[in-house]
Design an enzyme around this catalytic site. Structure first.
Site, PDB file in Angstrom:
ATOM      1  N   HIS A 115      53.886  39.080 -44.157  1.00 27.84           N
ATOM      2  CA  HIS A 115      53.619  40.506 -43.922  1.00 27.84           C
ATOM      3  C   HIS A 115      52.247  40.898 -44.482  1.00 27.84           C
ATOM      4  O   HIS A 115      51.497  41.655 -43.856  1.00 27.84           O
ATOM      5  CB  HIS A 115      54.675  41.374 -44.613  1.00 27.84           C
ATOM      6  CG  HIS A 115      56.074  41.182 -44.112  1.00 27.84           C
ATOM      7  ND1 HIS A 115      57.065  40.639 -44.890  1.00 27.84           N
ATOM      8  CD2 HIS A 115      56.654  41.476 -42.931  1.00 27.84           C
ATOM      9  CE1 HIS A 115      58.207  40.614 -44.213  1.00 27.84           C
ATOM     10  NE2 HIS A 115      57.983  41.117 -43.009  1.00 27.84           N
ATOM     11  N   MET A 162      60.351  45.255 -41.490  1.00 26.73           N
ATOM     12  CA  MET A 162      61.662  45.654 -42.011  1.00 26.73           C
ATOM     13  C   MET A 162      61.699  45.519 -43.527  1.00 26.73           C
ATOM     14  O   MET A 162      62.782  45.463 -44.130  1.00 26.73           O
ATOM     15  CB  MET A 162      62.760  44.811 -41.359  1.00 26.73           C
ATOM     16  CG  MET A 162      62.795  44.998 -39.839  1.00 26.73           C
ATOM     17  SD  MET A 162      64.376  44.598 -39.095  1.00 26.73           S
ATOM     18  CE  MET A 162      64.518  42.871 -39.486  1.00 26.73           C
ATOM     19  N   GLY A 163      60.520  45.461 -44.153  1.00 24.09           N
ATOM     20  CA  GLY A 163      60.468  45.410 -45.617  1.00 24.09           C
ATOM     21  C   GLY A 163      60.797  44.034 -46.166  1.00 24.09           C
ATOM     22  O   GLY A 163      60.736  43.045 -45.446  1.00 24.09           O
TER      23      GLY A 163
HETATM   24  P1  AMP Z   1      60.052  41.617 -40.058  1.00 23.23           P
HETATM   25  O1  AMP Z   1      59.917  42.369 -41.328  1.00 23.23           O
HETATM   26  O2  AMP Z   1      60.735  40.305 -40.197  1.00 23.23           O
HETATM   27  O3  AMP Z   1      60.584  42.464 -38.924  1.00 23.23           O
HETATM   28  O4  AMP Z   1      58.575  41.226 -39.628  1.00 23.23           O
HETATM   29  C1  AMP Z   1      57.573  42.202 -39.480  1.00 23.23           C
HETATM   30  C2  AMP Z   1      56.373  41.579 -38.837  1.00 23.23           C
HETATM   31  O5  AMP Z   1      55.917  40.494 -39.642  1.00 23.23           O
HETATM   32  C3  AMP Z   1      56.677  40.985 -37.445  1.00 23.23           C
HETATM   33  O6  AMP Z   1      55.550  41.194 -36.604  1.00 23.23           O
HETATM   34  C4  AMP Z   1      56.856  39.525 -37.747  1.00 23.23           C
HETATM   35  O7  AMP Z   1      56.565  38.685 -36.648  1.00 23.23           O
HETATM   36  C5  AMP Z   1      55.846  39.338 -38.849  1.00 23.23           C
HETATM   37  N1  AMP Z   1      56.150  38.157 -39.650  1.00 23.23           N
HETATM   38  C6  AMP Z   1      57.291  37.876 -40.323  1.00 23.23           C
HETATM   39  N2  AMP Z   1      57.201  36.671 -40.919  1.00 23.23           N
HETATM   40  C7  AMP Z   1      55.986  36.175 -40.584  1.00 23.23           C
HETATM   41  C8  AMP Z   1      55.285  34.974 -40.880  1.00 23.23           C
HETATM   42  N3  AMP Z   1      55.824  34.011 -41.620  1.00 23.23           N
HETATM   43  N4  AMP Z   1      54.046  34.823 -40.370  1.00 23.23           N
HETATM   44  C9  AMP Z   1      53.480  35.780 -39.601  1.00 23.23           C
HETATM   45  N5  AMP Z   1      54.080  36.931 -39.296  1.00 23.23           N
HETATM   46  C10 AMP Z   1      55.313  37.132 -39.781  1.00 23.23           C
END
Ligand code: AMP
Length: 284
Positions: free
Chosen positions: A39, A32-33
Protein backbone atom coordinates in the site's frame (compact mmCIF):
# COMPACT_ATOMS: atom_id res chain seq x y z
CA UNK A 1 -0.31 20.93 6.21
CA UNK A 2 -1.71 18.44 8.68
CA UNK A 3 -3.33 15.36 7.19
CA UNK A 4 -7.10 15.55 7.25
CA UNK A 5 -9.12 12.51 8.28
CA UNK A 6 -12.67 12.65 6.96
CA UNK A 7 -15.39 10.19 7.88
CA UNK A 8 -18.45 11.48 6.07
CA UNK A 9 -19.33 11.58 2.39
CA UNK A 10 -20.49 15.19 2.72
CA UNK A 11 -17.16 16.40 4.16
CA UNK A 12 -15.11 14.49 1.57
CA UNK A 13 -17.27 15.72 -1.31
CA UNK A 14 -17.02 19.27 -0.01
CA UNK A 15 -13.22 19.19 0.07
CA UNK A 16 -13.02 17.42 -3.31
CA UNK A 17 -15.26 20.08 -4.84
CA UNK A 18 -12.92 22.86 -3.72
CA UNK A 19 -9.97 20.99 -5.29
CA UNK A 20 -11.97 20.53 -8.49
CA UNK A 21 -12.75 24.29 -8.62
CA UNK A 22 -9.00 24.96 -8.36
CA UNK A 23 -8.41 22.46 -11.20
CA UNK A 24 -6.02 20.62 -8.87
CA UNK A 25 -4.67 17.17 -9.72
CA UNK A 26 -5.81 14.63 -7.13
CA UNK A 27 -4.62 11.03 -6.96
CA UNK A 28 -6.66 8.46 -5.02
CA UNK A 29 -5.38 5.22 -3.49
CA UNK A 30 -8.34 3.03 -2.49
CA UNK A 31 -7.51 0.51 0.27
CA UNK A 32 -9.16 -1.66 2.87
CA UNK A 33 -6.59 -0.61 5.48
CA UNK A 34 -4.23 -2.85 7.49
CA UNK A 35 -1.61 -1.05 5.45
CA UNK A 36 1.64 -2.77 4.46
CA UNK A 37 4.58 -1.86 2.23
CA UNK A 38 2.53 -2.70 -0.88
CA UNK A 39 0.00 0.00 0.00
CA UNK A 40 2.80 2.40 0.96
CA UNK A 41 4.39 1.95 -2.49
CA UNK A 42 1.05 2.84 -4.10
CA UNK A 43 0.82 6.00 -1.98
CA UNK A 44 4.36 7.01 -2.98
CA UNK A 45 3.43 6.42 -6.63
CA UNK A 46 0.33 8.59 -6.16
CA UNK A 47 2.50 11.44 -4.84
CA UNK A 48 4.53 11.31 -8.06
CA UNK A 49 1.33 11.87 -10.06
CA UNK A 50 -0.43 14.60 -8.11
CA UNK A 51 0.24 17.18 -5.39
CA UNK A 52 -2.93 16.07 -3.58
CA UNK A 53 -3.07 12.44 -2.44
CA UNK A 54 -6.21 10.91 -0.96
CA UNK A 55 -6.14 7.45 0.62
CA UNK A 56 -9.44 5.77 1.30
CA UNK A 57 -9.70 3.14 4.01
CA UNK A 58 -12.90 1.12 3.85
CA UNK A 59 -13.46 -2.59 4.31
CA UNK A 60 -16.16 -2.90 1.69
CA UNK A 61 -18.83 -5.35 2.88
CA UNK A 62 -20.44 -5.83 -0.55
CA UNK A 63 -17.30 -7.36 -2.07
CA UNK A 64 -17.18 -10.17 0.51
CA UNK A 65 -19.18 -13.38 0.11
CA UNK A 66 -21.33 -14.65 3.02
CA UNK A 67 -18.69 -17.25 4.00
CA UNK A 68 -15.70 -14.95 3.52
CA UNK A 69 -13.54 -13.10 6.05
CA UNK A 70 -15.32 -9.71 6.31
CA UNK A 71 -15.76 -9.96 10.09
CA UNK A 72 -12.21 -11.04 10.83
CA UNK A 73 -10.51 -8.86 8.16
CA UNK A 74 -7.65 -7.01 9.98
CA UNK A 75 -8.52 -3.44 10.98
CA UNK A 76 -6.10 -0.98 12.60
CA UNK A 77 -7.05 2.59 11.74
CA UNK A 78 -4.74 4.18 14.31
CA UNK A 79 -1.63 2.52 12.98
CA UNK A 80 -2.76 3.13 9.36
CA UNK A 81 -3.14 6.86 10.05
CA UNK A 82 0.33 7.04 11.58
CA UNK A 83 1.84 5.46 8.47
CA UNK A 84 -0.03 7.81 6.14
CA UNK A 85 0.82 10.89 8.17
CA UNK A 86 4.53 10.07 7.76
CA UNK A 87 3.99 9.96 3.98
CA UNK A 88 2.50 13.47 3.81
CA UNK A 89 -0.85 12.23 2.53
CA UNK A 90 -3.25 15.15 2.08
CA UNK A 91 -6.39 13.44 3.24
CA UNK A 92 -7.69 10.08 4.44
CA UNK A 93 -11.28 9.17 3.71
CA UNK A 94 -12.41 6.54 6.22
CA UNK A 95 -16.20 6.28 6.08
CA UNK A 96 -18.41 3.95 8.09
CA UNK A 97 -20.45 1.20 6.46
CA UNK A 98 -23.64 3.20 7.07
CA UNK A 99 -22.14 6.23 5.39
CA UNK A 100 -21.32 4.28 2.21
CA UNK A 101 -24.38 2.04 2.21
CA UNK A 102 -27.29 3.82 3.85
CA UNK A 103 -30.66 2.11 4.32
CA UNK A 104 -32.19 1.25 0.97
CA UNK A 105 -28.94 1.03 -1.04
CA UNK A 106 -29.48 -1.26 -4.06
CA UNK A 107 -27.34 -0.22 -7.04
CA UNK A 108 -24.51 -2.35 -8.44
CA UNK A 109 -22.01 -1.82 -11.28
CA UNK A 110 -21.95 -5.20 -13.05
CA UNK A 111 -19.43 -6.15 -15.75
CA UNK A 112 -20.51 -8.65 -18.34
CA UNK A 113 -17.41 -10.72 -19.17
CA UNK A 114 -14.32 -10.02 -17.06
CA UNK A 115 -15.82 -11.47 -13.85
CA UNK A 116 -16.48 -14.81 -15.60
CA UNK A 117 -12.84 -15.79 -15.09
CA UNK A 118 -10.31 -16.49 -12.32
CA UNK A 119 -11.43 -15.10 -8.93
CA UNK A 120 -14.81 -14.03 -10.32
CA UNK A 121 -15.87 -17.67 -10.71
CA UNK A 122 -15.14 -18.48 -7.07
CA UNK A 123 -16.30 -15.16 -5.63
CA UNK A 124 -19.71 -14.46 -7.18
CA UNK A 125 -20.62 -10.78 -6.88
CA UNK A 126 -17.12 -9.82 -5.75
CA UNK A 127 -16.22 -7.67 -8.74
CA UNK A 128 -19.63 -5.99 -8.80
CA UNK A 129 -18.90 -5.07 -5.17
CA UNK A 130 -15.46 -3.76 -6.11
CA UNK A 131 -16.61 -1.79 -9.17
CA UNK A 132 -19.51 -0.29 -7.20
CA UNK A 133 -17.39 0.91 -4.29
CA UNK A 134 -14.66 2.25 -6.59
CA UNK A 135 -17.19 4.20 -8.65
CA UNK A 136 -18.64 5.61 -5.41
CA UNK A 137 -15.13 6.56 -4.22
CA UNK A 138 -14.47 8.28 -7.56
CA UNK A 139 -17.74 10.23 -7.24
CA UNK A 140 -16.99 11.24 -3.67
CA UNK A 141 -13.24 12.01 -3.87
CA UNK A 142 -13.27 13.29 -7.49
CA UNK A 143 -9.72 12.16 -8.28
CA UNK A 144 -7.99 12.90 -11.59
CA UNK A 145 -6.02 9.66 -11.22
CA UNK A 146 -6.04 6.54 -9.04
CA UNK A 147 -3.45 3.83 -8.31
CA UNK A 148 -4.20 0.10 -8.24
CA UNK A 149 -1.85 -2.81 -7.55
CA UNK A 150 -1.23 -5.57 -10.08
CA UNK A 151 -1.32 -8.17 -7.32
CA UNK A 152 -5.07 -7.94 -7.90
CA UNK A 153 -4.68 -8.24 -11.67
CA UNK A 154 -8.32 -8.98 -12.46
CA UNK A 155 -9.39 -6.05 -10.30
CA UNK A 156 -7.20 -3.68 -12.32
CA UNK A 157 -8.78 -4.88 -15.58
CA UNK A 158 -12.28 -4.50 -14.11
CA UNK A 159 -11.58 -0.92 -13.01
CA UNK A 160 -9.94 0.03 -16.32
CA UNK A 161 -12.92 -1.42 -18.20
CA UNK A 162 -15.43 0.42 -16.00
CA UNK A 163 -13.56 3.70 -16.53
CA UNK A 164 -13.72 3.24 -20.31
CA UNK A 165 -17.28 1.98 -20.41
CA UNK A 166 -18.67 4.72 -18.17
CA UNK A 167 -16.49 7.53 -19.62
CA UNK A 168 -14.98 8.36 -16.25
CA UNK A 169 -12.30 11.06 -16.24
CA UNK A 170 -9.89 9.18 -14.00
CA UNK A 171 -6.48 8.01 -15.16
CA UNK A 172 -5.78 4.52 -13.85
CA UNK A 173 -2.19 3.87 -12.81
CA UNK A 174 -1.00 0.26 -12.54
CA UNK A 175 1.56 -0.49 -9.84
CA UNK A 176 3.72 -3.66 -9.83
CA UNK A 177 3.26 -6.21 -7.07
CA UNK A 178 5.34 -5.47 -3.99
CA UNK A 179 6.88 -8.59 -2.44
CA UNK A 180 8.56 -9.73 0.75
CA UNK A 181 12.27 -10.50 0.34
CA UNK A 182 11.41 -14.19 -0.15
CA UNK A 183 8.96 -13.37 -2.98
CA UNK A 184 5.62 -13.65 -1.16
CA UNK A 185 3.27 -10.95 -2.44
CA UNK A 186 2.46 -8.58 0.41
CA UNK A 187 -1.14 -8.82 1.55
CA UNK A 188 -3.14 -7.83 4.60
CA UNK A 189 -4.27 -11.49 4.67
CA UNK A 190 -0.70 -12.73 5.20
CA UNK A 191 -1.30 -11.85 8.86
CA UNK A 192 -3.59 -14.91 9.03
CA UNK A 193 -0.73 -17.32 8.22
CA UNK A 194 0.78 -19.49 10.97
CA UNK A 195 4.61 -19.55 11.10
CA UNK A 196 4.54 -22.94 9.33
CA UNK A 197 2.21 -21.66 6.58
CA UNK A 198 4.27 -18.49 6.23
CA UNK A 199 7.35 -20.62 5.56
CA UNK A 200 5.55 -22.47 2.74
CA UNK A 201 3.80 -19.43 1.22
CA UNK A 202 6.69 -18.15 -1.00
CA UNK A 203 6.49 -21.39 -2.97
CA UNK A 204 3.46 -19.93 -4.78
CA UNK A 205 5.51 -17.15 -6.37
CA UNK A 206 8.42 -19.55 -7.04
CA UNK A 207 6.02 -21.84 -8.89
CA UNK A 208 4.57 -18.94 -10.91
CA UNK A 209 8.11 -17.87 -11.90
CA UNK A 210 9.00 -21.46 -12.80
CA UNK A 211 5.91 -21.65 -15.04
CA UNK A 212 6.83 -18.35 -16.70
CA UNK A 213 10.34 -19.67 -17.39
CA UNK A 214 9.02 -22.92 -18.87
CA UNK A 215 6.55 -21.08 -21.11
CA UNK A 216 9.21 -18.68 -22.32
CA UNK A 217 11.13 -21.77 -23.49
CA UNK A 218 8.10 -23.65 -24.82
CA UNK A 219 5.02 -21.41 -25.28
CA UNK A 220 2.76 -24.26 -26.43
CA UNK A 221 3.34 -26.34 -23.30
CA UNK A 222 0.67 -24.66 -21.18
CA UNK A 223 -1.34 -27.74 -20.16
CA UNK A 224 1.68 -29.84 -19.15
CA UNK A 225 3.34 -26.98 -17.27
CA UNK A 226 0.14 -26.12 -15.40
CA UNK A 227 -0.41 -29.77 -14.41
CA UNK A 228 3.14 -29.91 -13.02
CA UNK A 229 2.69 -26.64 -11.16
CA UNK A 230 -0.53 -27.81 -9.53
CA UNK A 231 1.12 -31.06 -8.43
CA UNK A 232 4.07 -29.18 -7.02
CA UNK A 233 1.81 -26.84 -5.04
CA UNK A 234 -0.31 -29.71 -3.73
CA UNK A 235 2.86 -31.51 -2.55
CA UNK A 236 3.86 -28.37 -0.63
CA UNK A 237 0.52 -28.30 1.19
CA UNK A 238 -1.49 -25.79 -0.88
CA UNK A 239 -5.05 -26.47 -1.96
CA UNK A 240 -5.21 -24.97 -5.44
CA UNK A 241 -8.42 -23.13 -6.33
CA UNK A 242 -7.24 -22.18 -9.81
CA UNK A 243 -3.94 -22.02 -11.68
CA UNK A 244 -4.33 -20.66 -15.20
CA UNK A 245 -2.61 -19.04 -18.13
CA UNK A 246 -4.94 -16.37 -19.48
CA UNK A 247 -4.86 -13.57 -22.04
CA UNK A 248 -3.60 -10.40 -20.34
CA UNK A 249 -6.52 -8.30 -21.63
CA UNK A 250 -9.54 -10.60 -21.85
CA UNK A 251 -8.57 -13.22 -19.20
CA UNK A 252 -9.65 -15.97 -21.61
CA UNK A 253 -7.70 -19.20 -20.88
CA UNK A 254 -4.86 -19.87 -23.34
CA UNK A 255 -3.34 -23.18 -24.43
CA UNK A 256 -0.29 -21.47 -25.88
CA UNK A 257 1.47 -18.17 -25.15
CA UNK A 258 1.04 -16.36 -28.46
CA UNK A 259 0.12 -12.93 -27.05
CA UNK A 260 0.81 -11.26 -23.67
CA UNK A 261 -0.54 -13.56 -20.96
CA UNK A 262 -0.82 -13.72 -17.21
CA UNK A 263 -0.17 -16.80 -15.12
CA UNK A 264 -2.63 -16.38 -12.26
CA UNK A 265 -3.32 -18.52 -9.22
CA UNK A 266 -5.49 -18.64 -6.13
CA UNK A 267 -4.62 -21.14 -3.42
CA UNK A 268 -5.57 -21.97 0.13
CA UNK A 269 -2.97 -22.44 2.78
CA UNK A 270 -5.05 -23.73 5.67
CA UNK A 271 -7.95 -21.28 5.93
CA UNK A 272 -6.07 -18.44 4.20
CA UNK A 273 -6.69 -17.69 0.55
CA UNK A 274 -3.70 -16.27 -1.33
CA UNK A 275 -3.62 -14.93 -4.88
CA UNK A 276 -0.68 -14.01 -7.07
CA UNK A 277 0.23 -13.67 -10.72
CA UNK A 278 3.09 -13.03 -13.14
CA UNK A 279 3.00 -11.75 -16.68
CA UNK A 280 4.48 -13.81 -19.50
CA UNK A 281 5.03 -12.44 -22.98
CA UNK A 282 5.90 -14.41 -26.10
CA UNK A 283 9.63 -14.30 -26.91
CA UNK A 284 10.51 -13.87 -30.53
P1 AMP B 1 -6.51 -3.86 -0.43
O1 AMP B 1 -6.32 -3.06 0.80
O2 AMP B 1 -6.05 -5.27 -0.31
O3 AMP B 1 -7.90 -3.72 -1.01
O4 AMP B 1 -5.54 -3.24 -1.52
C1 AMP B 1 -5.59 -1.88 -1.85
C2 AMP B 1 -4.75 -1.64 -3.06
O5 AMP B 1 -3.41 -2.05 -2.79
C3 AMP B 1 -5.21 -2.45 -4.29
O6 AMP B 1 -5.02 -1.66 -5.46
C4 AMP B 1 -4.26 -3.62 -4.28
O7 AMP B 1 -4.06 -4.19 -5.55
C5 AMP B 1 -3.00 -2.96 -3.78
N1 AMP B 1 -2.08 -3.94 -3.21
C6 AMP B 1 -2.31 -4.81 -2.20
N2 AMP B 1 -1.23 -5.58 -1.98
C7 AMP B 1 -0.31 -5.20 -2.90
C8 AMP B 1 1.02 -5.60 -3.21
N3 AMP B 1 1.63 -6.57 -2.54
N4 AMP B 1 1.66 -4.96 -4.21
C9 AMP B 1 1.06 -3.97 -4.91
N5 AMP B 1 -0.18 -3.55 -4.67
C10 AMP B 1 -0.86 -4.14 -3.68
Amino acid sequence: MAMQVLKTVAEMKGLATTWQRQAAEVCLVPTMGALHEGHIALVREAARHAPIVVVSIFVNPIQFGPKEDFDKYPRDLKSDLEKLEALNVTCVFAPTEREMYPEGFQTRVVLEHLPNHLCGIFRPGHFAGVATVVLKLFQICKPTSAVFGLKDYQQVLVIERMVKDLNLDVKIIRHPTVREPDGLAMSSRNAYLSPEERAIAPELYRTLCFVRGELEKKPSDVSRVIANAKERLARCGFVVQYFEVVDADTLEPQSTVASPCVVAAAVYLGATRLIDNVEVVPKR
